[in-house]
Design a protein around this motif. Sequence first.
Motif, PDB file in Angstrom:
ATOM      1  N   LYS A   6       0.639  -1.096   0.053  1.00  0.00           N
ATOM      2  CA  LYS A   6      -0.028  -0.233  -0.150  1.00  0.00           C
ATOM      3  C   LYS A   6       0.997   1.225   0.068  1.00  0.00           C
ATOM      4  N   VAL A   7       0.598   1.988  -0.631  1.00  0.00           N
ATOM      5  CA  VAL A   7       1.368   3.319  -1.271  1.00  0.00           C
ATOM      6  C   VAL A   7       0.686   4.707  -0.654  1.00  0.00           C
ATOM      7  N   ILE A   8       1.256   5.292   0.265  1.00  0.00           N
ATOM      8  CA  ILE A   8       0.568   6.585   0.941  1.00  0.00           C
ATOM      9  C   ILE A   8       1.294   7.772   0.616  1.00  0.00           C
ATOM     10  N   VAL A   9       0.730   8.810   0.108  1.00  0.00           N
ATOM     11  CA  VAL A   9       1.762  10.048   0.194  1.00  0.00           C
ATOM     12  C   VAL A   9       1.144  10.901   0.866  1.00  0.00           C
ATOM     13  N   VAL A  10       2.273  11.441   1.803  1.00  0.00           N
ATOM     14  CA  VAL A  10       1.819  12.409   2.901  1.00  0.00           C
ATOM     15  C   VAL A  10       2.239  13.865   2.609  1.00  0.00           C
ATOM     16  N   MET A  11       1.375  14.929   2.850  1.00  0.00           N
ATOM     17  CA  MET A  11       1.829  16.217   2.340  1.00  0.00           C
ATOM     18  C   MET A  11       1.873  16.984   3.776  1.00  0.00           C
ATOM     19  N   PRO A  12       2.834  17.591   4.329  1.00  0.00           N
ATOM     20  CA  PRO A  12       3.102  18.421   5.264  1.00  0.00           C
ATOM     21  C   PRO A  12       2.843  19.711   4.914  1.00  0.00           C
ATOM     22  N   LYS A  72       5.539  14.226  12.121  1.00  0.00           N
ATOM     23  CA  LYS A  72       5.004  13.160  13.160  1.00  0.00           C
ATOM     24  C   LYS A  72       3.363  12.950  12.764  1.00  0.00           C
ATOM     25  N   THR A  73       2.620  13.791  12.688  1.00  0.00           N
ATOM     26  CA  THR A  73       1.186  13.624  12.468  1.00  0.00           C
ATOM     27  C   THR A  73       1.026  12.665  11.254  1.00  0.00           C
ATOM     28  N   CYS A  74       1.826  13.195  10.061  1.00  0.00           N
ATOM     29  CA  CYS A  74       1.706  12.708   8.885  1.00  0.00           C
ATOM     30  C   CYS A  74       2.027  10.925   8.838  1.00  0.00           C
ATOM     31  N   TYR A  75       3.242  10.775   9.579  1.00  0.00           N
ATOM     32  CA  TYR A  75       3.782   9.509   9.434  1.00  0.00           C
ATOM     33  C   TYR A  75       2.648   8.611  10.422  1.00  0.00           C
ATOM     34  N   ASN A  76       2.435   8.976  11.501  1.00  0.00           N
ATOM     35  CA  ASN A  76       1.641   8.329  12.345  1.00  0.00           C
ATOM     36  C   ASN A  76       0.342   8.118  11.832  1.00  0.00           C
ATOM     37  N   LYS A  77      -0.416   8.708  10.960  1.00  0.00           N
ATOM     38  CA  LYS A  77      -1.744   8.307  10.271  1.00  0.00           C
ATOM     39  C   LYS A  77      -1.473   7.614   9.212  1.00  0.00           C
ATOM     40  N   ALA A  78      -0.269   7.498   8.443  1.00  0.00           N
ATOM     41  CA  ALA A  78       0.076   6.642   7.428  1.00  0.00           C
ATOM     42  C   ALA A  78       0.209   5.257   8.032  1.00  0.00           C
ATOM     43  N   LEU A  79       0.923   5.130   8.999  1.00  0.00           N
ATOM     44  CA  LEU A  79       1.197   3.720   9.731  1.00  0.00           C
ATOM     45  C   LEU A  79      -0.317   3.216   9.950  1.00  0.00           C
ATOM     46  N   GLU A  80      -1.265   4.192  10.715  1.00  0.00           N
ATOM     47  CA  GLU A  80      -2.458   3.882  11.148  1.00  0.00           C
ATOM     48  C   GLU A  80      -3.384   3.206   9.882  1.00  0.00           C
ATOM     49  N   LEU A  81      -3.164   3.805   8.696  1.00  0.00           N
ATOM     50  CA  LEU A  81      -3.802   3.430   7.641  1.00  0.00           C
ATOM     51  C   LEU A  81      -3.186   2.257   6.866  1.00  0.00           C
ATOM     52  N   GLY A  82      -2.164   1.639   7.359  1.00  0.00           N
ATOM     53  CA  GLY A  82      -1.615   0.674   6.781  1.00  0.00           C
ATOM     54  C   GLY A  82      -0.669   0.646   5.841  1.00  0.00           C
ATOM     55  N   GLY A  83       0.130   1.939   5.722  1.00  0.00           N
ATOM     56  CA  GLY A  83       0.786   2.230   4.526  1.00  0.00           C
ATOM     57  C   GLY A  83       2.186   1.388   4.745  1.00  0.00           C
ATOM     58  N   ASP A  84       2.533   0.842   3.456  1.00  0.00           N
ATOM     59  CA  ASP A  84       3.696   0.093   3.370  1.00  0.00           C
ATOM     60  C   ASP A  84       4.885   0.740   2.550  1.00  0.00           C
ATOM     61  N   ILE A  85       4.595   1.787   1.718  1.00  0.00           N
ATOM     62  CA  ILE A  85       5.433   2.618   1.422  1.00  0.00           C
ATOM     63  C   ILE A  85       4.686   4.142   1.501  1.00  0.00           C
ATOM     64  N   VAL A  86       5.582   4.932   2.263  1.00  0.00           N
ATOM     65  CA  VAL A  86       5.256   6.347   2.573  1.00  0.00           C
ATOM     66  C   VAL A  86       5.925   7.290   2.044  1.00  0.00           C
ATOM     67  N   ARG A 165       7.524   0.868   5.501  1.00  0.00           N
ATOM     68  CA  ARG A 165       6.828   0.800   6.755  1.00  0.00           C
ATOM     69  C   ARG A 165       7.921   0.349   7.868  1.00  0.00           C
ATOM     70  N   GLU A 166       8.768  -0.687   7.543  1.00  0.00           N
ATOM     71  CA  GLU A 166       9.739  -1.067   8.646  1.00  0.00           C
ATOM     72  C   GLU A 166      10.395   0.089   9.356  1.00  0.00           C
ATOM     73  N   VAL A 167      10.899   1.105   8.434  1.00  0.00           N
ATOM     74  CA  VAL A 167      11.716   2.307   8.818  1.00  0.00           C
ATOM     75  C   VAL A 167      11.075   3.080   9.814  1.00  0.00           C
ATOM     76  N   LEU A 168       9.680   3.505   9.375  1.00  0.00           N
ATOM     77  CA  LEU A 168       8.740   4.286  10.154  1.00  0.00           C
ATOM     78  C   LEU A 168       8.585   3.537  11.536  1.00  0.00           C
ATOM     79  N   GLN A 169       8.476   2.223  11.590  1.00  0.00           N
ATOM     80  CA  GLN A 169       7.793   1.415  12.839  1.00  0.00           C
ATOM     81  C   GLN A 169       9.379   1.240  13.682  1.00  0.00           C
ATOM     82  N   LYS A 170      10.670   1.260  13.185  1.00  0.00           N
ATOM     83  CA  LYS A 170      11.628   0.919  13.854  1.00  0.00           C
ATOM     84  C   LYS A 170      12.435   2.488  14.578  1.00  0.00           C
ATOM     85  N   VAL A 171      12.302   3.360  13.725  1.00  0.00           N
ATOM     86  CA  VAL A 171      13.100   4.680  14.294  1.00  0.00           C
ATOM     87  C   VAL A 171      12.151   5.588  15.034  1.00  0.00           C
TER      88      VAL A 171
END
Length: 245
Positions: A6-12, A72-86, A165-171
């Motif tokens: 799943k690919v998610i684009v976040v726009m701060p 921080k809000t962007c990445y947390n929401k992307a993880l919540e929505l199941g993003g694999d590539i953010v 997703r692995e990076v955003l979950q680990k760092v």
Amino acid sequence: MYNNKKVIVVMPAYKASLTLERTYREIPFDLVDEVILVDDHSPDNTVDVAKSLGIKYVIRHDKNKGYGGNQKTCYNKALELGGDIVIMLHPDYQYTPMLLTAMISIIGNELYPVVFGSRILGMGALKGGMPMYKYIANRFLTFFQNVLLGQKLSEYHTGYRAFSREVLQKVPFERCDDDFVFDNEMIAQIFWHGFEIAEVTCPTKYFEEASSINFMRSSKYGLGVLRVSILYRLAKWGIKWNILG
């Protein structure tokens, strides 16, 4: 989706009403599943424009939390929505959405877990309008950072970034600063946890509507970058730095 990821684009976003539509229209929606826009309490109608474009996830901060706080809000929401590539794409049109396909494929094919769009590769930074003082500072800071972090990036200061997703979950990015130095603290975390960063050449576009920090804030940012680099080297020598995790 790309390779069942799943690919998610976040726009701060901050005061992006004049450039948001141009940016949004160039996103390759044959690959991108969702777009998240987080407005950092803009005084303009960025939120209204985002909703008129049909962006499903529009979040507005009740108060300005800073560039890092927005991410921080962007990445947390992307993880919540199941993003694999953010992918973080600035809505000010300074970075072309046309590079999203290349960045998605690098992570989607598991070549690298992180991809940066570099304005320095290809020698196009000055031609694209980067102010000379910013170019010189970019080159100096990047050299200093490469030496202290033991890496070979062409630049550390791009705002065009893609993560697995692995990076955003680990760092532990929540520990990073809420201001602009967030980006460099997160890079330190990425390298500390053993991840590699790929780079792709990104055209540079500076124009009146594109966001840019002034000289004083740039100077503060530069000092913050030096601090991050020194603390990272000290951590390598055994002196604990708590943001690294």
